[in-house]
Design a protein around this motif. Structure first.
Motif: not given
Ligand SMILES: NC(=O)c1ccc[n+]([C@@H]2O[C@H](COP(=O)([O-])OP(=O)(O)OC[C@H]3O[C@@H](n4cnc5c(N)ncnc54)[C@H](OP(=O)(O)O)[C@@H]3O)[C@@H](O)[C@H]2O)c1
Length: 268
Positions: A13-26, A28-31, A43-48
């Motif tokens: 839940s927390m790592g996923g939420a922060l990954a979604r936030a990071a993918a807005k500013a960074v 995503p190919a660098r995450i 699954q999350l990687a595919e979505r982001l």
């Protein structure tokens, strides 16, 4: 330069939420995302649009986000310690684990590595998190700036000395659960008075959000805001008396203190 700007180890839940936030500013190919049950990270990687891989790949990122439960941290860090020890480039470990100090994280990782400690909360999922943070002396101001810029979509960050993070987190980290109990109880009261459940829940949540926004402006003490709702001889003061009779404020204080004590125990 590290291959990846962010490596998330543990996308719950927390790592996923922060990954979604990071993918807005960074980009995503660098995450890169990694998780014990790999399908969750995939699954999350595919979505982001992020990469996914094993912990050893995520451990090659510039900011390595440690998103596992505190009890799992030592084993997980022992697993990536050889990768960290072999690195010649600069990287920062970022712990979000309740109760573990930056010194404990560095020791578990096996080196004098720079560590940022954050204490997020679940509203980070919708960009409304309160995220307490501190960094050890090995982290540069430039790294802190880059880190905060990358995660700004998660909510508001507040830097405070590490020795106060457990106390702060008993409110900001654990508090959402207490607030949801309050919302549920308000709604139950409304249902007991004849309101449909959906309306009762929505009134309770909206009321709390509005009241919190007013209190959050800091212009008036919460006691004064409470007084402004209580007309002499009116309905609200009758409810306030009922809460006082049930020691509402003492119960809430005890909840914060119990959460604080338990957090300290987890770190031992
Ligand atoms: N939830 C909160 O409100 C909150 C608030 C502040 C701080 N935190 C902190 O955030 C951290 C994560 O909590 P959470 O609530 O997100 O827990 P969670 O939903 O259980 O997520 C933990 C994730 O870590 C994965 N994991 C476990 N061991 C691993 C390993 N060795 N390698 C890779 N991944 C591994 C788990 O994988 P599986 O899919 O296999 O289970 C799971 O997806 C904790 O340290 C907690 O203290 C949480």
């Amino acid at each position: 330069m590290a291959n990846y700007e962010f490596g998330f180890i543990g996308t719950g839940s927390m790592g996923g939420a922060l990954a979604r936030a990071a993918a807005k500013a960074v980009d995503p190919a660098r995450i890169i995302l990694s998780n014990r049950t790999p399908q969750k990270a995939e699954q999350l990687a595919e979505r982001l649009g992020c990469a996914h891989g094993g912990n050893e790949n995520a451990a090659k990122a510039r900011f390595i986000m440690l998103g596992v439960k505190p009890q799992m941290m030592a084993d997980m860090l022992a697993g990536i310690a050889p990768v960290l020890a072999a690195r010649q480039d600069r990287f920062v470990l970022v712990s979000m684990a309740a109760g573990l100090t930056m010194a404990q994280i560095a020791a578990m990782a096996g080196g004098d590595y720079p560590v940022i400690r954050i204490m997020p909360n679940t509203p980070a999922e919708i960009g409304r998190g309160v995220i307490l943070m501190d960094a050890d002396e090995r982290v540069t101001e430039g790294e802190i700036g880059d880190f905060l810029a990358a995660l700004r979509a998660a909510g508001t960050f507040d830097r405070l000395p590490e020795k106060l993070i457990d106390a702060g987190s008993a409110i900001s980290g654990c508090g959402p659960a207490f607030a949801y109990m309050f919302i549920e109880a308000l709604a139950d009261g409304g249902v007991a008075c004849g309101l449909p459940r959906a309306k009762a829940l929505s009134y309770a949540a909206e009321m709390l959000a509005g009241a919190a926004a007013l209190a959050g402006r800091g212009e008036k003490h919460p006691g004064a805001l409470k007084d402004a709702v209580c007309s002499p001889g009116g309905s609200t003061i009758a409810g306030v008396r009922a809460l006082e009779e049930k020691a509402f404020r003492a119960a809430v204080m005890d909840a914060v203190i119990a959460a604080f004590e338990k957090t300290k125990e987890l770190g031992r």
